[in-house]
Design an enzyme around this catalytic site. Structure first.
Site, PDB file in Angstrom:
ATOM      1  N   HIS A  17      65.305   9.689 -72.829  1.00 47.64           N
ATOM      2  CA  HIS A  17      64.051   9.007 -73.173  1.00 47.64           C
ATOM      3  C   HIS A  17      64.355   7.586 -73.587  1.00 47.64           C
ATOM      4  O   HIS A  17      64.640   7.287 -74.755  1.00 47.64           O
ATOM      5  CB  HIS A  17      63.331   9.751 -74.301  1.00 47.64           C
ATOM      6  N   HIS A  19      63.102   3.469 -72.461  1.00 47.50           N
ATOM      7  CA  HIS A  19      62.169   2.670 -71.661  1.00 47.50           C
ATOM      8  C   HIS A  19      62.851   1.422 -71.129  1.00 47.50           C
ATOM      9  O   HIS A  19      63.619   0.761 -71.834  1.00 47.50           O
ATOM     10  CB  HIS A  19      60.946   2.299 -72.501  1.00 47.50           C
ATOM     11  N   ARG A  73      59.088 -11.570 -64.569  1.00 49.99           N
ATOM     12  CA  ARG A  73      58.233 -12.308 -63.622  1.00 49.99           C
ATOM     13  C   ARG A  73      58.624 -12.123 -62.162  1.00 49.99           C
ATOM     14  O   ARG A  73      57.789 -12.319 -61.280  1.00 49.99           O
ATOM     15  CB  ARG A  73      58.280 -13.810 -63.930  1.00 49.99           C
ATOM     16  N   ASP A 140      56.478   5.971 -64.954  1.00 52.33           N
ATOM     17  CA  ASP A 140      55.402   6.447 -65.828  1.00 52.33           C
ATOM     18  C   ASP A 140      54.139   5.628 -65.683  1.00 52.33           C
ATOM     19  O   ASP A 140      54.165   4.434 -65.354  1.00 52.33           O
ATOM     20  CB  ASP A 140      55.874   6.509 -67.292  1.00 52.33           C
ATOM     21  N   GLY A 172      52.357   4.923 -73.202  1.00 55.50           N
ATOM     22  CA  GLY A 172      51.280   4.163 -73.835  1.00 55.50           C
ATOM     23  C   GLY A 172      50.614   4.983 -74.924  1.00 55.50           C
ATOM     24  O   GLY A 172      51.079   6.057 -75.304  1.00 55.50           O
ATOM     25  N   HIS A 199      54.585  11.759 -72.091  1.00 51.41           N
ATOM     26  CA  HIS A 199      54.590  11.635 -73.551  1.00 51.41           C
ATOM     27  C   HIS A 199      53.438  12.485 -74.078  1.00 51.41           C
ATOM     28  O   HIS A 199      52.379  12.563 -73.440  1.00 51.41           O
ATOM     29  CB  HIS A 199      54.318  10.195 -73.988  1.00 51.41           C
ATOM     30  N   GLU A 202      53.116  12.269 -79.917  1.00 47.40           N
ATOM     31  CA  GLU A 202      53.853  11.187 -80.600  1.00 47.40           C
ATOM     32  C   GLU A 202      52.959  10.599 -81.689  1.00 47.40           C
ATOM     33  O   GLU A 202      53.348  10.482 -82.842  1.00 47.40           O
ATOM     34  CB  GLU A 202      54.247  10.096 -79.594  1.00 47.40           C
ATOM     35  N   ASP A 280      64.601   5.506 -77.216  1.00 49.20           N
ATOM     36  CA  ASP A 280      63.258   5.057 -76.826  1.00 49.20           C
ATOM     37  C   ASP A 280      63.221   3.582 -76.391  1.00 49.20           C
ATOM     38  O   ASP A 280      63.241   3.268 -75.202  1.00 49.20           O
ATOM     39  CB  ASP A 280      62.295   5.314 -77.990  1.00 49.20           C
TER      40      ASP A 280
END
Ligand SMILES: O=c1[nH]cnc2c1ncn2[C@@H]1O[C@H](CO)[C@@H](O)[C@H]1O
Length: 341
Positions: A17, A19, A73, A140, A172, A199, A202, A280
């Site tokens: 897990h 990101h 970008r 995700d 999110g 998720h 949480e 995370d």
């Protein structure tokens, strides 16, 4: 460095897990902010980032997270970020990681999906060749962007199908973002062979975890710490061996729990719920995976054998192929045998 922290430092690990944008180190964020000087609120000075990464609550965390997303970008930014994540994982002896990536957020900002996927795949090959780290992808849905994001995330997953893609997730905020609306997208992702890892639990209660299980076919749950409020749910997770991807410091820094001493990790373990320990968004939360293992060892009263068990659990709960699992478990056992008095 204590004996246990040096044992943790050398212990081969897996992370389930983590990101993508959330793993941008202060150096990488500063480099990206400098590339896009002047038109981003994100400080280009790494030292100033610690204050920038202080969150009033979860909603504020997501707001800050999306400001860092704005720094990504072009495909070169994506390639550099992803490759550097591989370098940092190797520094912590992580051999295998399932990285949660949100293609929708970058494609919406103008990076074409094919270029985005080519960049992460270049970085995956580079991380394997240069750092010996096996990266896989979870795509995700950013939940706050709703069904349009679900549609686009699924389309990219099914049409681009990058080699490293193994799972489909939902991130999110949970509040006001019911899991059930995403059922058609998870049904199609699972039908295409992607593993379901949303998720849930949480920042909201056990009901969100039940929904992730019943509506999204969750095989693992991101965070899921609210399960500790529902004995029946913990028994269900334990009996069916459905793991929770727990990220202790994240929960404190996003204010999902008041403090580490209030964290429900020990309750979950005592109920027999399978758990992996993860970081995370480590730079944003001022932590590392190594630090999360030390936190778990303190909360659970673990010695080196117990800490090796955390690494074994993450490998066992991963979607790594059986041969890869066996090799990594053997490496962990060999390390523990040679380094535990
Ligand atoms: O701890 C977390 N919980 C939920 N979402 C998270 C977390 N860390 C990063 N994201 C990311 O926040 C974005 C929201 O648009 C998503 O990309 C999600 O992956």
């Amino acid at each position: 460095m204590t004996e246990l922290t040096s044992f943790i430092a050398g212990l081969p690990k897996a992370e389930l897990h983590l990101h993508h944008v959330g793993s941008a180190s202060p150096r990488i964020v500063a480099e990206l902010a400098a590339r896009h000087e002047g038109d981003s609120p994100v400080p280009a000075d790494p030292a100033a980032l610690a204050d920038f990464f202080a969150f009033r609550d979860f909603a504020h965390f997501i707001e800050v997270y999306l400001k860092v997303v704005d720094l990504i970008r072009d495909d070169e930014d994506v390639r550099m970020l992803t490759y550097e994540i591989g370098r940092e994982l190797a520094r912590q002896q992580v051999r295998y990681a399932e990285l949660t990536i949100t293609p929708y957020s970058s494609v919406k900002r103008g990076i074409p999906a094919p270029a985005f996927c080519a960049a992460i795949e270049d970085a995956r090959r580079g991380a394997a060749a240069d750092f010996g780290v096996d990266l896989r992808w979870c795509f995700d849905i950013p939940g706050e962007a709703g069904l349009p994001a679900a549609e686009e995330t699924l389309r990219i997953a099914l049409e681009e199908k990058p080699d490293g893609l193994i799972s489909f997730g939902l991130g999110g905020p949970e509040l006001g973002v019911p899991r059930s609306q995403f059922k058609p997208y998870f049904d199609r992702a699972r039908a295409a062979g992607l593993r379901s890892v949303p998720h849930a639990g949480e920042t909201t209660g056990p009901e969100t975890i039940w929904a992730a299980l019943q509506d999204l076919g969750a095989e693992r749950i991101g965070h899921g710490i609210a399960a500790a409020q529902d004995a029946q749910l913990m028994a269900y997770l334990a009996e069916r061996e459905i793991p929770l991807e727990v990220c202790p410091t994240s929960n404190v820094r996003t204010r999902a729990v008041a403090g580490l001493d209030e964290h429900p990790l020990a309750t979950l373990i005592r109920a027999g719920v399978p758990v992996s320990i993860n970081s995370d968004d480590p730079p944003m939360f001022g932590t590392t995976l190594e630090e999360e293992y030390a936190v778990a060892a303190r909360l659970l009263g673990l010695d080196a054998h117990g800490v090796a068990g955390l690494a074994r659990a993450a490998v066992t709960q991963s979607f790594l192929e059986p041969a890869g699992k066996a090799a990594l478990l053997a490496e962990i056992d060999e390390y523990a045998a040679s380094n535990v008095a």
